[in-house]
Design an enzyme around this catalytic site. Structure first.
Site, PDB file in Angstrom:
ATOM      1  CE  LYS A 200      25.384  54.552  65.206  1.00  0.00           C
ATOM      2  NZ  LYS A 200      26.588  55.369  65.132  1.00  0.00           N
ATOM      3  NE  ARG A 210      28.072  53.504  57.777  1.00  0.00           N
ATOM      4  CZ  ARG A 210      27.392  52.375  57.980  1.00  0.00           C
ATOM      5  NH1 ARG A 210      27.233  51.524  56.985  1.00  0.00           N
ATOM      6  NH2 ARG A 210      26.890  52.098  59.169  1.00  0.00           N
ATOM      7  CE  LYS A 229      29.961  51.385  60.859  1.00  0.00           C
ATOM      8  NZ  LYS A 229      30.031  52.828  61.169  1.00  0.00           N
ATOM      9  CD  GLU A 245      23.098  48.952  74.429  1.00  0.00           C
ATOM     10  OE1 GLU A 245      23.700  49.817  75.092  1.00  0.00           O
ATOM     11  OE2 GLU A 245      23.680  48.039  73.838  1.00  0.00           O
ATOM     12  CE  LYS A 260      23.125  57.738  63.803  1.00  0.00           C
ATOM     13  NZ  LYS A 260      24.535  57.586  63.853  1.00  0.00           N
ATOM     14  CB  SER A 286      22.571  60.686  56.211  1.00  0.00           C
ATOM     15  OG  SER A 286      22.793  59.309  56.449  1.00  0.00           O
ATOM     16  CE1 TYR A 325      24.066  65.418  58.310  1.00  0.00           C
ATOM     17  CE2 TYR A 325      22.213  63.958  58.788  1.00  0.00           C
ATOM     18  CZ  TYR A 325      23.575  64.202  58.743  1.00  0.00           C
ATOM     19  OH  TYR A 325      24.450  63.215  59.130  1.00  0.00           O
TER      20      TYR A 325
HETATM   21  C1  PBG Z   1      29.319  56.808  63.406  1.00  0.00           C
HETATM   22  C2  PBG Z   1      28.080  57.542  63.112  1.00  0.00           C
HETATM   23  C3  PBG Z   1      27.165  57.233  62.115  1.00  0.00           C
HETATM   24  C4  PBG Z   1      26.238  58.265  62.115  1.00  0.00           C
HETATM   25  C5  PBG Z   1      26.569  59.154  63.130  1.00  0.00           C
HETATM   26  N1  PBG Z   1      27.716  58.690  63.744  1.00  0.00           N
HETATM   27  C6  PBG Z   1      27.153  56.127  61.137  1.00  0.00           C
HETATM   28  C7  PBG Z   1      27.301  54.732  61.582  1.00  0.00           C
HETATM   29  O1  PBG Z   1      27.155  54.404  62.747  1.00  0.00           O
HETATM   30  O2  PBG Z   1      27.590  53.915  60.732  1.00  0.00           O
HETATM   31  C8  PBG Z   1      25.082  58.372  61.174  1.00  0.00           C
HETATM   32  C9  PBG Z   1      24.607  59.738  60.889  1.00  0.00           C
HETATM   33  C10 PBG Z   1      23.671  59.831  59.746  1.00  0.00           C
HETATM   34  O3  PBG Z   1      23.370  58.854  59.038  1.00  0.00           O
HETATM   35  O4  PBG Z   1      23.214  60.957  59.510  1.00  0.00           O
HETATM   36  N2  PBG Z   1      29.551  56.232  64.562  1.00  0.00           N
END
Ligand code: PBG
Length: 336
Positions: A200, A210, A229, A245, A260, A286, A325
């Site tokens: 990720k 968010r 992050k 990982e 991701k 998203s 989505y």
């Molecule tokens: C949180 C999490 C995130 C997403 C899924 N779980 C955001 C992040 O890590 O900041 C993102 C999902 C998306 O953007 O559709 N741990």
């Protein structure tokens, strides 16, 4: 001289001349069975549209139950549910993440009651519940790994207790898959699966999510708070590290792995599939959804074709499936 000159009769277009032959030689296929429906739940009544994700709404608990029935009818195997938590309920420790009567537990139960044949997946991470928006616990401006894991294990056990089928740790702490697996076994939840967000990346493409979940704003909140992050999510420039990982999460007991975001990281997907032959998923996040919809709503892209082509790319790269989505829209298009 071109090497192809030796093959004057090699005409690759021959196999593209009609739909029937294109279908016959097609190398990968997208079906509704490849989709995990990404869904946001909130504690109020009715649907609340998410402005940065046209076509996506936060659903009520009852709405999630209806959606689970819809998933069953559309042939979508599973739903990933993400909670929108009111600001007033958040704190630095993300305490509500552990609430056995909280929004996630109620949504999971409602969905499993409505359509037990549909799998339910939950994020294991604190960010929907922390006032600072981070996925872990903060001490002196640092995300502390091992204390965070204790909190995540408690969260995961609560989700399993509520009936969740797949735990999806998305926090990127070191060692969380092993800790979760051990705790699940000890608690008699040996059938609960783990799909780890193994590779990720710290990405701009999570922006609309968010907003969708009402995440605490990074850099603010009740404690000293880093603005991004990057100390736990991966550097977007790295590829070999993604393999490390994934290897670790598999060794710790992950049943399935995820990359991701999705489309900007298809090279990682393909390397992971080639290296491990594990069921590998991609999250079409998203921001990818928002980009496609923004262009489509402006008439710059053909919405239906762009959705199916973007999802099909994950199958071509070797994915077992995609968290998206677009799941209900895509399943309808594929079924039509
Ligand atoms: C949180 C999490 C995130 C997403 C899924 N779980 C955001 C992040 O890590 O900041 C993102 C999902 C998306 O953007 O559709 N741990």
């Amino acid at each position: 001289m071109s090497p192809l000159a030796a093959y004057p009769a090699l005409r690759l277009r021959r196999l593209r001349q009609a739909d029937w032959i294109r279908r016959l030689v097609r190398e990968s296929v997208l079906t509704p069975a490849d989709l995990i429906w990404s869904m946001v739940v909130h504690d109020g009544e009715g649907d609340v549209p998410v402005s940065s994700m046209p076509g996506v709404s936060r659903l009520s608990v009852k709405g999630c139950a209806d959606a689970a029935r819809q998933a069953r009818a559309l042939g979508i195997p599973a739903i990933a549910v993400f909670p929108h938590i009111d600001g007033a309920g958040k704190d630095a420790a993300g305490s509500l993440a552990l609430d056995p009567d909280g929004l996630v537990a109620r949504a999971v139960k409602a969905m499993k009651d409505a359509a037990p044949e549909v799998g339910v997946m939950c994020d294991v991470a604190l960010d929907p519940f922390t006032d600072h928006g981070h996925d872990g616990l903060l001490e002196g401006g640092r995300i502390v790994n091992d204390p965070t894991i204790e909190q995540l294990v408690a969260q995961g056990l609560m989700q399993a207790e509520a009936g969740c089928d797949i735990l999806a740790p998305s926090d990127m702490m070191d060692g969380r898959c092993g800790a979760l697996r051990q705790a699940l076994e000890a608690a008699g939840h040996q059938d609960v699966m783990i799909m780890s967000y193994a590779a990720k990346f710290a990405s701009a493409f999570y922006g609309p999510y968010r907003e969708a979940i009402g995440s605490g704003k990074l850099g603010t909140g009740s404690v000293d708070n880093p603005p991004d992050k990057k100390t736990y999510q991966m550097d977007a420039a790295n590829s070999d590290e993604a393999l490390r990982e994934v290897a670790l999460d598999i060794a710790e007991g992950a049943d399935m792995v995820m990359v991701k975001p999705g489309m900007p990281y298809l090279d990682i997907v393909q390397r992971v599939v080639d290296a491990f032959s594990m069921p590998t998923f991609a999250f079409q996040v998203s921001g990818e959804y928002a980009m496609l919809m923004a262009a489509a709503r402006n008439g710059w892209l053909d919405e239906e074709r762009a959705i199916l082509e973007s999802l099909g790319a994950f199958k071509r790269a070797g994915c077992a499936g995609v968290i998206t989505y677009f799941a209900p829209t895509a399943a309808r298009l594929l079924g039509a």
